[in-house]
Design a protein around this motif. Sequence first.
Motif, mmCIF file in Angstrom:
data_model
loop_
_atom_site.group_PDB
_atom_site.id
_atom_site.type_symbol
_atom_site.label_atom_id
_atom_site.label_comp_id
_atom_site.label_asym_id
_atom_site.label_seq_id
_atom_site.Cartn_x
_atom_site.Cartn_y
_atom_site.Cartn_z
ATOM 1 N N SER A 14 0.824 -1.217 0.000
ATOM 2 C CA SER A 14 0.000 0.000 0.000
ATOM 3 C C SER A 14 0.851 1.256 0.000
ATOM 4 O O SER A 14 0.547 2.230 -0.699
ATOM 5 C CB SER A 14 -0.931 -0.003 1.215
ATOM 6 N N SER A 15 1.938 1.243 0.776
ATOM 7 C CA SER A 15 2.776 2.438 0.887
ATOM 8 C C SER A 15 3.490 2.759 -0.412
ATOM 9 O O SER A 15 3.889 3.903 -0.641
ATOM 10 C CB SER A 15 3.794 2.261 2.011
ATOM 11 N N LEU A 16 3.663 1.758 -1.264
ATOM 12 C CA LEU A 16 4.386 1.965 -2.518
ATOM 13 C C LEU A 16 3.465 1.906 -3.732
ATOM 14 O O LEU A 16 3.929 1.719 -4.854
ATOM 15 C CB LEU A 16 5.481 0.905 -2.655
ATOM 16 N N SER A 17 2.176 2.071 -3.501
ATOM 17 C CA SER A 17 1.203 1.923 -4.589
ATOM 18 C C SER A 17 1.437 2.911 -5.726
ATOM 19 O O SER A 17 1.090 2.630 -6.880
ATOM 20 C CB SER A 17 -0.219 2.081 -4.047
ATOM 21 N N LYS A 18 2.030 4.072 -5.432
ATOM 22 C CA LYS A 18 2.301 5.056 -6.477
ATOM 23 C C LYS A 18 3.512 4.674 -7.313
ATOM 24 O O LYS A 18 3.739 5.252 -8.381
ATOM 25 C CB LYS A 18 2.517 6.440 -5.853
ATOM 26 N N HIS A 19 4.294 3.730 -6.829
ATOM 27 C CA HIS A 19 5.538 3.375 -7.514
ATOM 28 C C HIS A 19 5.555 1.939 -8.023
ATOM 29 O O HIS A 19 6.546 1.500 -8.583
ATOM 30 C CB HIS A 19 6.727 3.599 -6.573
ATOM 31 N N ILE A 20 4.480 1.204 -7.783
ATOM 32 C CA ILE A 20 4.371 -0.178 -8.253
ATOM 33 C C ILE A 20 3.065 -0.337 -9.018
ATOM 34 O O ILE A 20 2.006 0.054 -8.530
ATOM 35 C CB ILE A 20 4.399 -1.186 -7.085
ATOM 36 N N ILE A 21 3.146 -0.901 -10.219
ATOM 37 C CA ILE A 21 1.966 -1.225 -11.003
ATOM 38 C C ILE A 21 1.940 -2.738 -11.196
ATOM 39 O O ILE A 21 2.926 -3.327 -11.669
ATOM 40 C CB ILE A 21 1.998 -0.534 -12.388
ATOM 41 N N THR A 22 0.854 -3.405 -10.823
ATOM 42 C CA THR A 22 0.749 -4.846 -10.996
ATOM 43 C C THR A 22 -0.706 -5.242 -11.201
ATOM 44 O O THR A 22 -1.619 -4.539 -10.744
ATOM 45 C CB THR A 22 1.326 -5.598 -9.770
ATOM 46 N N ASN A 23 -0.923 -6.339 -11.904
ATOM 47 C CA ASN A 23 -2.282 -6.866 -12.050
ATOM 48 C C ASN A 23 -2.506 -8.071 -11.141
ATOM 49 O O ASN A 23 -3.509 -8.777 -11.275
ATOM 50 C CB ASN A 23 -2.583 -7.227 -13.511
ATOM 51 N N LEU A 24 -1.592 -8.307 -10.211
ATOM 52 C CA LEU A 24 -1.771 -9.330 -9.187
ATOM 53 C C LEU A 24 -2.554 -8.724 -8.025
ATOM 54 O O LEU A 24 -2.195 -7.648 -7.530
ATOM 55 C CB LEU A 24 -0.412 -9.833 -8.677
ATOM 56 N N ASN A 25 -3.620 -9.400 -7.586
ATOM 57 C CA ASN A 25 -4.326 -8.886 -6.416
ATOM 58 C C ASN A 25 -3.657 -9.413 -5.150
ATOM 59 O O ASN A 25 -2.748 -10.250 -5.208
ATOM 60 C CB ASN A 25 -5.817 -9.280 -6.464
ATOM 61 N N PHE A 26 -4.092 -8.921 -4.001
ATOM 62 C CA PHE A 26 -3.429 -9.272 -2.743
ATOM 63 C C PHE A 26 -3.521 -10.772 -2.465
ATOM 64 O O PHE A 26 -2.571 -11.377 -1.955
ATOM 65 C CB PHE A 26 -4.033 -8.485 -1.576
ATOM 66 N N GLY A 27 -4.646 -11.390 -2.788
ATOM 67 C CA GLY A 27 -4.793 -12.824 -2.588
ATOM 68 C C GLY A 27 -3.777 -13.613 -3.406
ATOM 69 O O GLY A 27 -3.205 -14.602 -2.924
ATOM 70 N N GLN A 28 -3.541 -13.190 -4.642
ATOM 71 C CA GLN A 28 -2.562 -13.866 -5.483
ATOM 72 C C GLN A 28 -1.144 -13.631 -4.974
ATOM 73 O O GLN A 28 -0.295 -14.529 -5.033
ATOM 74 C CB GLN A 28 -2.709 -13.389 -6.926
ATOM 75 N N ILE A 29 -0.895 -12.426 -4.470
ATOM 76 C CA ILE A 29 0.415 -12.151 -3.869
ATOM 77 C C ILE A 29 0.646 -13.041 -2.658
ATOM 78 O O ILE A 29 1.741 -13.591 -2.461
ATOM 79 C CB ILE A 29 0.522 -10.661 -3.479
ATOM 80 N N MET A 30 -0.396 -13.242 -1.845
ATOM 81 C CA MET A 30 -0.284 -14.111 -0.689
ATOM 82 C C MET A 30 -0.056 -15.560 -1.123
ATOM 83 O O MET A 30 0.725 -16.292 -0.495
ATOM 84 C CB MET A 30 -1.537 -14.023 0.174
ATOM 85 N N TYR A 31 -0.707 -15.968 -2.189
ATOM 86 C CA TYR A 31 -0.500 -17.335 -2.666
ATOM 87 C C TYR A 31 0.944 -17.520 -3.138
ATOM 88 O O TYR A 31 1.586 -18.533 -2.834
ATOM 89 C CB TYR A 31 -1.463 -17.670 -3.802
ATOM 90 N N LEU A 32 1.475 -16.531 -3.888
ATOM 91 C CA LEU A 32 2.860 -16.605 -4.331
ATOM 92 C C LEU A 32 3.824 -16.624 -3.146
ATOM 93 O O LEU A 32 4.840 -17.326 -3.161
ATOM 94 C CB LEU A 32 3.181 -15.419 -5.246
ATOM 95 N N THR A 33 3.483 -15.852 -2.110
ATOM 96 C CA THR A 33 4.329 -15.816 -0.923
ATOM 97 C C THR A 33 4.338 -17.165 -0.217
ATOM 98 O O THR A 33 5.387 -17.654 0.215
ATOM 99 C CB THR A 33 3.841 -14.722 0.050
ATOM 100 N N SER A 34 3.160 -17.781 -0.106
ATOM 101 C CA SER A 34 3.097 -19.104 0.520
ATOM 102 C C SER A 34 3.823 -20.140 -0.321
ATOM 103 O O SER A 34 4.464 -21.053 0.206
ATOM 104 C CB SER A 34 1.632 -19.527 0.725
ATOM 105 N N LEU A 35 3.754 -19.982 -1.643
ATOM 106 C CA LEU A 35 4.450 -20.899 -2.534
ATOM 107 C C LEU A 35 5.958 -20.715 -2.436
ATOM 108 O O LEU A 35 6.727 -21.679 -2.508
ATOM 109 C CB LEU A 35 3.984 -20.665 -3.975
#
Length: 495
Positions: free
Chosen positions: A296-317
Amino acid sequence: MKNFFAEQPIEQQPTNSFKPQNFAPTPGSNRKIKWLAFLILGLAIIFGFFIFRNYATAKWPNDPVAYDPITLKPKKIGFLQTVRNFVFKSNNILIGQQEDRINILLLGIGGSGHDGPYLSDTNIILSIKPSTNQVAMISIPRDLAVKINEHGVRKINNADAFGEAEQTDGGAEYARKIFEQTFNIKIPYYTRVDFTAFKEIIDAVGGIVVNVERPFVDTQFPGPKDSYQTLSFDAGLQQIDGERALNFARSRHGSNGEDSDFARAKRQQLVIAAFKQKMLSTNTYLNPITLQKIVSSLSKHIITNLNFGQIMYLTSLAKEINTENIKTLVLDDSPNGFLKSARGENDAYLLVPKTGDFGDINSAINNIFGSANTISTPTPTENKPAPATTTPSINIEIQNGTWQAGLAAVKKQELEKDSLVISAVGNSAKRPISATTIYIKNTNVPQTIITNLTNKLHANVTANLPEWLQKAYNDSNDFSDVIIVLGEDSSSSAR
């Protein structure tokens, strides 16, 4: 009169199996048949739903509180999801899981305040193979010539800029489609990061540990107000913060063979691998709430089409992925590489496939998990000394005295295999030159190096610079100890 037929017992007649029979249904049989039909239909619908869900992506919640901080998976999973996981033993959260290949395009840009803010100087296809817990990184050089829709053949790093010009924050999606078309591979996801986000992400995890393979000095690293500053790195394992990591990943004019985009691509891969290792080293940075705050703090500097749930899945993976075995591929113009240099419109420097098409390149990308190229991620507890070098730090410059494009770069790659320091490459002021010559400017150059160069290049050696070469140099900024001018004899041997 008695009815004879009424008093006689009725004899049971044999049943003819080949003749239609009319049996009267027993009470309640219709109801049982209907219930059985409904049950079969219901099971078919349920299993059909499960099969559909197995081939369509499911969703994990976007609320960080909904995740278990240890398992990094949702705390509450509905009954249907539980049954589905039991039946198929997988969560299909990301496109590509069914094909056992999840691809994400990673783009690095300068961002606001930098020259060419939307030109992607970092282009990496990150691939994940869930079945074996493997990761691969494919680095694409920014000068690669590709077809970009109505813009014609352009450098691939223009794709993000063209897309951004059409639609604000649309550059990454535009670039994703170009990369997908070029390499004939499904790349459903992208993440674009600018310099600010790069630094702050690394600082957020307390810095990273990288193993600098060889020392280098960059005297032309960009400084404030269009100035230059000197950047240097020693060899060995070291802890670096966000600013230092950015400089390490950006340097393009380093000595000791670190002056090419290909060397820089390898350093970028090292930084990403080191960041992943740091993230997995403690649960602090994997906490869902912490991750959400960083994103959230870097939302102005990061563009992605991954939602938070997908980011969490990648993190768990990522917790299951072997960080010691990351596959790598850097597309370059080395003798064994896939690319060669060329000239485009307005004499622009380009890289193009040696074979004339992307067939071999696409095959290498598709089969990356069968390759042997890997990088090992160091851990903070390692304390391995840097490999000793016996070659003195002598700056060697190579000039192309022929009209064969890229000849100096080819010779640079050959000489660097012997740990020689190639400080610069370019075209000579006079062309064509018939014979290759080694000019010794520094009389302290060891004879072993001169002999090595002579044997490698089959060239003449002299300390007398010709007049045309003397005029091409300004003593105040000339730091070369040896100047190699490649002649037509080198051109023929390089073919």
